[in-house]
Design a protein around this motif. Structure first.
Motif, short mmCIF file in Angstrom:
data_model
loop_
_atom_site.label_atom_id
_atom_site.label_comp_id
_atom_site.label_asym_id
_atom_site.label_seq_id
_atom_site.Cartn_x
_atom_site.Cartn_y
_atom_site.Cartn_z
N PHE A 96 130.86 -10.05 -25.10
CA PHE A 96 129.47 -9.62 -25.00
C PHE A 96 129.41 -8.22 -24.38
CE2 PHE A 96 125.46 -9.60 -22.48
CZ PHE A 96 124.59 -9.56 -23.55
N PHE A 97 128.71 -7.31 -25.06
CA PHE A 97 128.56 -5.95 -24.54
C PHE A 97 127.46 -5.95 -23.50
CE2 PHE A 97 126.43 -1.74 -24.91
CZ PHE A 97 127.44 -0.98 -24.34
N VAL A 98 127.82 -5.68 -22.25
CA VAL A 98 126.86 -5.69 -21.14
C VAL A 98 126.08 -4.39 -21.08
CG1 VAL A 98 126.60 -5.91 -18.64
CG2 VAL A 98 128.30 -7.30 -19.86
N GLY A 99 126.76 -3.26 -21.16
CA GLY A 99 126.12 -1.96 -21.08
C GLY A 99 127.13 -0.89 -20.70
N THR A 100 126.62 0.27 -20.33
CA THR A 100 127.47 1.39 -19.93
C THR A 100 127.26 1.68 -18.45
OG1 THR A 100 127.32 2.31 -22.16
CG2 THR A 100 128.07 3.78 -20.41
N LEU A 101 128.35 1.72 -17.70
CA LEU A 101 128.31 1.99 -16.26
C LEU A 101 128.75 3.43 -16.02
CD1 LEU A 101 127.82 0.70 -13.47
CD2 LEU A 101 130.26 0.15 -13.41
N LYS A 102 127.89 4.18 -15.34
CA LYS A 102 128.17 5.59 -15.13
C LYS A 102 129.47 5.75 -14.33
CE LYS A 102 126.04 9.90 -13.52
NZ LYS A 102 124.84 10.52 -12.91
N GLY A 103 130.33 6.60 -14.84
CA GLY A 103 131.62 6.84 -14.20
C GLY A 103 132.69 5.85 -14.59
N VAL A 104 132.29 4.76 -15.28
CA VAL A 104 133.26 3.73 -15.69
C VAL A 104 133.35 3.65 -17.21
CG1 VAL A 104 133.82 1.28 -15.60
CG2 VAL A 104 132.89 2.41 -13.59
N GLY A 105 132.21 3.67 -17.87
CA GLY A 105 132.17 3.57 -19.33
C GLY A 105 131.56 2.25 -19.77
N LYS A 106 131.90 1.86 -20.98
CA LYS A 106 131.36 0.63 -21.54
C LYS A 106 131.92 -0.58 -20.80
CE LYS A 106 130.57 2.43 -26.21
NZ LYS A 106 130.88 2.27 -27.65
N VAL A 107 131.05 -1.58 -20.63
CA VAL A 107 131.44 -2.79 -19.92
C VAL A 107 131.24 -3.98 -20.87
CG1 VAL A 107 130.98 -4.31 -17.96
CG2 VAL A 107 130.79 -1.82 -17.70
#
Length: 350
Positions: free
Chosen positions: A171-182
């Motif tokens: 499941f694609f949760v979202g994009t975390l700034k400084g980390v990328g896709k989660v």
């Protein structure tokens, strides 16, 4: 109202009309009776009352002496069921070849008593008889029904004990700034709805293996249980060549059957899809608006805390759950304890 009752009512109307007009001849002319019939009707009415207006045939009213026997009537009905489009002459001729003598008029008499005079009525009788029959379906026919019938296609998954079927998904949760896709690798036991989840920055076969190897299977082993089947979609992290794909090889090593859902049919993996909606509504959408995450580990810790609540404290309203917690149903659905061999791992098989 029967025909006899209608005739009796007409006779009573004749007597009332003659009384109103005070003219028997005129009343008989209007109602279509003769004067002789009028006086006979009036005499019967004065003698027997309203029962005297009902026409009664002399002698006992039993079956007609020329009615066909029960054996012939049964033969006619059976033939008409097998060949509903045959007319009375054809039926009589067909039965004559079998040594059953009956006229076409006798055939029509049987049809009349059973409301089968028209071809349409005989065809409807055939449809009713076919509906009442039990048909044994072959495996090929069942597969076609499951493919094209919505009733079969959307039926519920039947699971009878803990570990019989475990559903997995990415499941694609979202994009975390400084980390990328989660991405979330989610796993749920379809019997108890007990769930596991781990967050990753990529969706690869190794991440799908990691959550099973580190979280799911040890939990089942701690409760002396085993995962029998894993259900997944056709994503690349789950599917590939069985002799080369890491996920397929891992399931073979653990002696777990791997099933896949139909392409573009997320409903066939509905347990895990519903889990994703719950995680979004009760966790991710709330935490994403109340907390600023800077590392994946922080998100994982909050997810772990929520899963503890989900599995052990939150009443579940799913089908057959009746408000119980997933962990309570997990323990209730454990199969009887059996002697279990230690789980094979890459270390002890080398």
């Amino acid at each position: 109202m029967t025909t006899e009752e209608k005739v009796a009512r007409r006779k009573l109307s004749l007597l009332e009309l003659a009384k109103d007009l005070q003219n028997v001849s005129k009343a008989c002319k209007v109602m279509g009776y003769s004067r002789q019939q009028f006086y006979e009707i009036r005499r019967n009415y004065q003698t027997f009352g309203s029962e005297g207006l009902v026409d009664k045939l002399p002698g006992p009213r039993g079956p007609h002496p020329n009615r066909v026997s029960e054996e012939i009537e049964t033969a006619i009905l059976e033939h008409s069921l097998a060949f509903p489009t045959h007319g009375p002459v054809r039926v009589a001729q067909e039965l004559a070849l079998r040594g059953i003598q009956v006229s076409s008029t006798g055939v029509r008499g049987v049809w009349g008593r059973h409301d089968l005079l028209t071809r349409h009525e005989r065809l409807l009788r055939l449809e009713r008889a076919m509906r009442e029959q039990k048909i044994e379906l072959t495996e090929e026919q069942v597969r076609h029904l499951e493919r094209f019938s919505p009733e079969f296609r959307e039926r519920h998954i039947e699971v009878h004990h803990t570990g019989e079927l475990v559903a997995v998904d990415t499941f694609f949760v979202g994009t975390l700034k400084g980390v990328g896709k989660v991405y979330l690798q989610s796993v749920i036991d379809c019997f108890s709805r007990y769930a596991w989840g781990r967050l990753y920055t990529s969706k690869l076969p190794i991440t799908a293996v990691h959550v099973l190897n580190n979280d799911v299977l040890p939990f089942f082993e701690a409760h002396n249980a085993k995962v029998s089947t894993v259900l997944s979609d056709n994503g690349r992290e789950f599917c590939g060549r069985k002799d080369q794909h890491p996920y397929e090889l891992f399931l073979q090593l653990e002696e777990i059957e791997h099933r896949t859902t139909k392409v573009r049919r997320p409903q066939s993996n509905g347990f895990v899809e519903r889990l994703h909606r719950t995680l979004l509504d009760e966790h991710f959408r709330i935490q994403g608006r109340t907390k600023w995450y800077e590392a994946l580990e922080e998100m994982q810790q909050d997810l772990n805390d929520y899963l503890v609540t989900y599995n052990t404290k939150r009443p579940h309203q799913g089908r057959n759950m009746k408000g119980s917690t997933p962990y309570a149903v997990f323990k209730k659905g454990l199969p009887k304890a059996t002697k279990k061999e230690p789980r094979k791992t890459a270390e002890n098989t080398a």
